[in-house]
Write a protein that holds these residues in place. Structure first.
Motif, mmCIF file in Angstrom:
data_model
loop_
_atom_site.group_PDB
_atom_site.id
_atom_site.type_symbol
_atom_site.label_atom_id
_atom_site.label_comp_id
_atom_site.label_asym_id
_atom_site.label_seq_id
_atom_site.Cartn_x
_atom_site.Cartn_y
_atom_site.Cartn_z
ATOM 1 N N GLY A 441 0.792 -1.236 0.059
ATOM 2 C CA GLY A 441 -0.019 0.035 0.087
ATOM 3 C C GLY A 441 0.843 1.376 -0.084
ATOM 4 N N SER A 442 1.663 1.445 1.036
ATOM 5 C CA SER A 442 2.457 2.581 1.096
ATOM 6 C C SER A 442 3.538 2.722 0.343
ATOM 7 N N PHE A 443 3.944 3.780 -0.186
ATOM 8 C CA PHE A 443 5.481 4.048 -0.831
ATOM 9 C C PHE A 443 5.911 5.078 0.140
ATOM 10 N N ASP A 498 -0.582 8.387 8.745
ATOM 11 C CA ASP A 498 -0.237 7.330 9.434
ATOM 12 C C ASP A 498 -1.892 6.348 9.177
ATOM 13 N N MET A 499 -1.662 5.110 8.944
ATOM 14 C CA MET A 499 -2.625 4.315 8.469
ATOM 15 C C MET A 499 -4.039 4.311 9.433
ATOM 16 N N VAL A 500 -4.063 4.912 10.856
ATOM 17 C CA VAL A 500 -4.971 4.936 11.758
ATOM 18 C C VAL A 500 -5.467 6.373 11.747
ATOM 19 N N ARG A 569 -7.534 -0.941 17.622
ATOM 20 C CA ARG A 569 -6.341 -1.385 18.579
ATOM 21 C C ARG A 569 -5.049 -0.193 18.373
ATOM 22 N N TRP A 570 -5.117 0.472 17.183
ATOM 23 C CA TRP A 570 -3.975 1.534 17.130
ATOM 24 C C TRP A 570 -4.663 2.862 17.359
ATOM 25 N N SER A 571 -5.825 3.004 18.074
ATOM 26 C CA SER A 571 -6.294 4.167 18.531
ATOM 27 C C SER A 571 -6.258 3.949 20.127
ATOM 28 N N PHE A 652 -1.790 -8.734 6.858
ATOM 29 C CA PHE A 652 -1.321 -8.866 8.324
ATOM 30 C C PHE A 652 0.108 -9.193 8.254
ATOM 31 N N CYS A 653 0.605 -8.156 9.246
ATOM 32 C CA CYS A 653 2.116 -8.125 9.536
ATOM 33 C C CYS A 653 2.782 -9.176 9.995
ATOM 34 N N TYR A 654 2.345 -10.452 10.223
ATOM 35 C CA TYR A 654 2.773 -11.495 10.841
ATOM 36 C C TYR A 654 2.267 -12.824 10.110
ATOM 37 N N CYS A 736 5.402 -5.806 3.895
ATOM 38 C CA CYS A 736 4.522 -4.773 4.529
ATOM 39 C C CYS A 736 4.699 -3.305 3.560
ATOM 40 N N GLY A 737 3.916 -2.687 4.223
ATOM 41 C CA GLY A 737 4.065 -1.088 3.394
ATOM 42 C C GLY A 737 5.345 -0.862 3.330
ATOM 43 N N LEU A 738 5.694 0.225 2.523
ATOM 44 C CA LEU A 738 7.107 0.749 2.155
ATOM 45 C C LEU A 738 7.332 1.938 2.729
#
Ligand code: GLN
Ligand code: ZN
Length: 764
Positions: A441-443, A498-500, A569-571, A652-654, A736-738
Motif C-alpha cells: 500500500g504505502s510508498f 498514518d494508517m489509523v 487497536r491502534w487508537s 497482516f504483518c505476521y 508490509c508497506g514501504l
C-alpha cells in the motif's frame, strides 16, 4: 508511608528528540558521541520530571536507543556471530541487530522483531544458538545508567527483563534447535553478577520484569521461576531487593510459582483488578505489593476514587508499609505530556492524562492513602469533576449510531457468493497473470511529502495546492509501478500521515492530538487518535485519491483501507464501552467507504488488519473466543457490502496464525498478504493443513530494513513457499508497506521481486 512508583517512562522526549537523533545518526548527520549525549540528556530530563512530580520510586535502565530487550541481548553477550564478525563498534552492532546493516561491505539483516505482548510496541527477539554462552559486558547499561542518575542526585530503581521472560520471549536462531529455556543455568550467573554490581553501585531495589507469568506457560518455562528466584534469594544482601513485576494480565493461574521470598510483587490492577485477593493470599509473609492502578496503556485520566479504593483494600490486608502505588505497566505506551496539546478542545483535554500527568497521579494517590484524602482534597475534587463531565457529555453518545447498530443483521456479514464464484468473476475483470505482484500500500513517505503536509497544517499552502501535490505524487507512483512492471497497483498513500490517524481524523467520535507520539519500534513512533465517543463517517475518506489513481493507471488499482479492529487497536480506545461496540461502529463506517470505493470503479480493495493478532487475549479460552468472534464479524461487516467481482484483500504483518487460524480463514478475504520473510516458511503449513482455498501473498522480503534483497534470495523464498502453496494461489509481495523506506532501495528491491516473479511465471 505508601510509596509511589513508576515502572518505566517514554524515551522519545516531548518532541521525539530521540527519534530525531537516532535517525540523524543513521543518516550520518550526527556523530555517535552526539547521539549518546542526547540520549543522556533525555534520560536526565525524564528522571527529573518524575522527581518533580513527587514520584518516590523512579526507574532507570528503562531507556533504550532502540529496544530494551535488545539492550539485554547485547549486555548478556548473546549477540549472534554474524553481528560481531565484522568488527562493528558496540553501538553499530546494536543497531545492526535492531534494523540490519548494509554499509561499507557489511551486509547483515536484522533480528526478528515482534509485538510486545498485546501492545503495539515491538521488541527484538533474543535469538539463541545450540551452543549459546552468556557473558556480562564490562559496563552493563543497567549499572551505567543507575550511576548516571545517582551522579545527578536521583536515586533510581533499575529495571531488568527477568531471566525467565528473557528466555521465554526468545527463540532458537535459524538452523538451531535449542529450546531457549534450557539455557537458564547458563544465563543465571550473568544475572547474579549484574545484580551484585547493581548493589555495589548503590541500588537497593531492582524491578525485575517477568511479564510472561501472565501467559499460559509451558511446564518448562513455568517450572523455571522457582529455581531462579530461590537462587537469587540465596544471594541475600549481596544483591538488591527484587520487585518481581508482571503486567498486561492476571497471574492467578500461575500463583503456585510466584516467588515467596522476593521483596515485592507487582501486578496490573487496571487490566485485572479482580486478581487482587488471590494474589494477596499468595504473597510471602513479608512481601510488598506493588499495586498497578494507573493505566500504562491508555490515556484516560485515572479515576482517583476507584484507584484509591483498590489500594485501600490492599492496605487493609497488608498495612501501609507493604503497599506501593504504581503505574500498571511501564508508561512507555503512553505519550509524553498533555501539556504539548494546544489544539485539544478543553472539555475533552480534561479527560486525559499522559505520562507526565500520570506520574503526578501516582504521587497524589500515594499521598491520599498515606496522609488521608484531605491532604489532596483539591486534586480529588477536580478529578471527580472530570470523571462526571466525561460520563455525562453529549460528545460520547450519538443516538443515530446506536440506532444503526441495532439494525445490523447476520446476513450483513456475508459476501454474496462463495469464493469459487467470486474469484472467477474477479479474474474476468482483472486478468492477472500467475504469481501476480503487488505491494502492501504505502510508498516512501519522502521529506517532500512531509514538508508539504506541514505546510498545509501551518496554512502555508491551500488545500487545493496540497491536493494537487498529492495527485502528482500518485501519478509518479503509478509511473514507477508501470516501470517496475507490477501487476496490481496502489496509489501509494502519500496523503496519509498514518494508517489509523488518517481515518481517525475523518471520522466523528474521534479526537486527535498534535504531539501524542508513542514508540512502536526503534525510532518509529505512532500518534494514535483517541476514540472519545460513538463513531460515524460524515463523508467519504479515501475515494477522491483512489478515484484519481484509477484515472491515471492502466493496471488494476487497489483501494486501501485500515480495518475496524486495527483502527480500534491502534487508537486509544474508550474505556467506558466494550471494544466490540467500538469495533462495530468502525466497521459500519468502513463498510460505507468500501461500497463507495467500489462505486468509484475500484475493483480491488484491501482492508488491512495487522492489529488483529495483538488484540488476541494473551491466554486461550473463553475471552479469546469472544474476541475472535467480534473481531472477525467486524472485518466481515466492513467488507461484505460489495459485488462478487470486487476483490477483497487483507493484510497482516505476521504469519503466526497457528493458534487462531480458524479466525483468519473465517475472514473470507479473497487475497491475504502476510509477513513471511523473517519467519519460517513452515508456518505456511496451516494453509495446507486446512486446505485453505483462497489466495495468499506471503511477504518475500523484509521491509523494516533498508537492506536490498537479491533476486536469488527472493527466488529461494518463493521456492520455499511453493512447498506449501499452489502456484495459482500465490501472490508475490513485500512483507508490509514501504512508507519507512527510501525510494532507492525500494525500487531496487521491487525490481528484484518482479524479476523473481517473472522467473516463476515462465517456469510454471
Ligand atoms: N497499507 C499499509 C501500508 O502499506 C499497511 C501497513 C501495515 O500493515 N502496518 O503502509
Ligand atoms: Zn504490514
Amino acid at each position: 508511608m505508601v510509596q509511589s512508583a513508576v515502572l518505566g517512562f517514554p524515551r522519545m522526549g516531548a518532541n521525539r528528540e530521540l527519534k530525531k537523533a537516532t535517525e540523524a545518526y543513521w543518516g550520518g548527520k550526527l556523530s555517535q558521541a552526539e547521539l549518546l549525549n542526547e540520549a543522556k540528556r533525555l534520560r536526565l530530563a525524564h528522571w527529573k520530571i518524575q522527581k518533580d512530580a513527587g514520584v518516590d520510586v523512579i526507574p532507570s535502565n528503562d531507556f533504550a536507543l532502540y529496544d530494551q530487550v535488545l539492550c539485554h541481548i547485547q549486555d548478556f553477550g548473546a549477540v549472534p556471530e554474524r553481528y560481531t564478525k565484522d568488527g562493528l563498534d558496540a553501538v553499530d552492532q546494536y543497531f545492526a541487530m535492531g534494523r540490519g546493516h548494509q554499509k561499507e561491505g557489511v551486509d547483515v539483516p536484522s533480528l526478528e522483531m515482534v509485538k510486545w505482548f498485546d501492545s503495539n510496541y515491538h521488541y527484538v527477539k533474543p535469538t539463541l544458538q545450540d551452543n549459546q554462552t552468556f557473558k556480562l559486558v564490562d559496563s552493563p547499561k543497567a549499572v551505567v545508567e543507575f550511576k548516571e542518575a545517582k551522579d545527578a542526585g536521583i536515586h533510581t530503581r533499575p529495571v531488568l527483563v527477568g531471566p525467565v521472560s528473557f528466555l521465554h520471549l526468545g527463540k532458537a536462531d535459524r538452523g538451531q534447535s535449542v529450546d531457549p529455556i534450557d539455557l537458564l543455568d547458563k544465563l543465571l550467573p550473568v544475572y547474579e553478577k549484574l545484580l551484585v554490581q547493581l548493589k555495589e553501585a548503590g541500588a537497593d531495589t531492582v524491578q525485575i520484569d517477568e511479564p510472561v507469568l501472565v501467559f499460559d506457560l509451558p511446564a518448562k518455562s513455568k517450572g523455571a521461576f522457582k529455581p531462579t528466584y530461590e537462587r537469587f534469594a540465596r544471594l541475600g544482601d549481596k544483591i538488591p531487593k527484587l520487585v518481581f513485576t508482571t503486567y498486561f494480565g492476571d497471574i492467578v493461574h500461575n500463583l503456585d510459582v510466584l516467588p515467596k521470598d522476593v521483596y515485592g510483587v507487582h501486578i496490573d490492577l487496571v487490566r485485572n483488578p479482580e486478581q487482587l485477593d488471590a494474589v494477596l493470599s499468595a504473597l510471602g509473609p513479608k512481601t510488598v505489593l506493588s499495586a498497578g492502578v494507573v493505566d500504562g496503556r491508555n490515556i484516560w485520566k485515572t479515576n482517583m476514587k476507584s484507584a484509591i479504593e483498590k489500594v485501600e483494600s490492599a492496605i487493609q490486608k497488608l498495612g501501609k508499609d507493604r503497599v506501593v502505588v504504581a503505574t500498571s505497566s511501564s508508561l512507555l505506551h503512553t505519550p509524553h505530556t498533555l501539556a504539548s496539546e494546544k489544539k485539544l478542545d478543553a472539555e475533552i483535554a480534561d479527560w486525559f492524562s499522559f505520562a507526565c500527568e500520570k506520574a503526578v497521579e501516582i504521587a497524589v494517590i500515594a499521598k491520599a492513602v498515606t496522609e488521608g484524602p484531605t491532604s489532596v482534597r483539591e486534586q480529588l475534587e477536580a478529578n471527580a469533576k472530570s470523571m462526571q463531565s466525561r460520563a455525562t457529555s453529549t460528545r460520547t453518545n450519538d443516538p443515530t449510531v446506536k440506532e444503526r447498530q441495532s439494525k445490523v443483521t447476520e446476513q450483513d456479514h456475508n459476501r454474496k457468493s462463495e469464493f469459487a464464484t467470486r474469484i472467477s468473476s474477479q479474474q474476468k475483470k482483472l486478468n492477472l497473470p500467475l504469481f501476480p505482484t503487488t505491494t502492501i500500500g504505502s510508498f516512501p513517505q519522502t521529506k517532500e511529502i512531509r514538508a508539504q503536509r506541514t505546510k498545509l497544517t501551518k496554512g502555508e499552502i491551500s488545500t487545493a495546492e496540497y491536493d494537487q501535490f498529492i495527485e502528482q505524487e500518485i501519478q509518479e507512483n503509478v509511473k514507477i509501478q508501470e516501470e517496475l512492471g507490477l501487476d496490481v497497483f496502489v496509489h501509494g498513500e502519500p496523503e496519509r500521515n498514518d494508517m489509523v490517524q488518517y481515518f481517525g481524523e475523518r471520522l466523528d467520535g474521534y479526537a486527535f492530538t498534535t504531539h501524542a507520539w508513542v514508540q512502536s519500534y526503534g525510532s518509529r513512533c505512532v500518534r494514535p487518535p483517541i476514540i472519545v465517543g460513538d463513531i460515524s463517517r460524515p463523508a467519504p475518506m479515501t475515494v477522491k485519491e483512489s478515484k484519481y489513481a484509477v484515472s491515471v493507471s492502466k493496471k488494476p488499482m487497489k483501494g486501501m483501507l485500515t480495518g475496524p479492529v486495527t483502527c480500534l487497536r491502534w487508537s486509544f480506545p474508550r474505556d467506558d464501552v466494550h471494544q466490540s461496540v467500538q469495533a462495530q461502529q468502525l466497521a459500519l463506517a468502513l463498510r460505507d467507504e468500501v461500497v463507495d470505493l467500489e462505486k468509484a470503479g475500484i475493483d480491488v480493495i484491501q482492508v488491512d488488519e495487522p492489529a488483529l493478532r495483538e488484540g488476541l487475549p494473551l491466554r486461550s479460552g473463553k475471552e479469546r473466543d469472544a474476541y475472535l468472534d467480534w473481531a472477525v464479524k467486524a472485518f466481515k461487516l466492513s467488507t461484505s457490502g460489495v459485488e462478487d467481482s470486487t476483490q477483497i484483500h487483507s493484510h497482516f504483518c505476521y504469519s503466526e496464525f497457528q493458534d487462531f487460524f480458524h479466525a483468519i480463514a473465517a475472514l473470507d478475504a479473497d487475497v491475504l498478504s502476510i509477513e513471511n520473510s523473517k519467519s519460517d516458511a513452515k508456518l505456511l503449513r496451516v494453509f495446507v493443513d486446512s486446505a485453505y482455498p483462497r489466495h495468499i501473498g506471503p511477504g518475500v522480503y523484509d521491509i523494516h530494513s533498508p537492506r536490498v534483497p537479491s533476486e536469488q534470495e527472493i527466488k529461494d523464498r518463493i521456492e520455499e513457499m511453493l512447498q506449501y502453496l499452489k502456484p495459482e494461489q500465490l501472490w508475490i509481495d513485500p512483507d508490509c508497506g514501504l512508507k519507512t523506506r527510501q525510494w532507492k532501495e525500494t525500487k531496487e528491491a521491487l525490481t528484484n521481486m518482479v524479476n523473481a516473479a517473472r522467473f516463476y511465471r515462465a517456469k510454471y
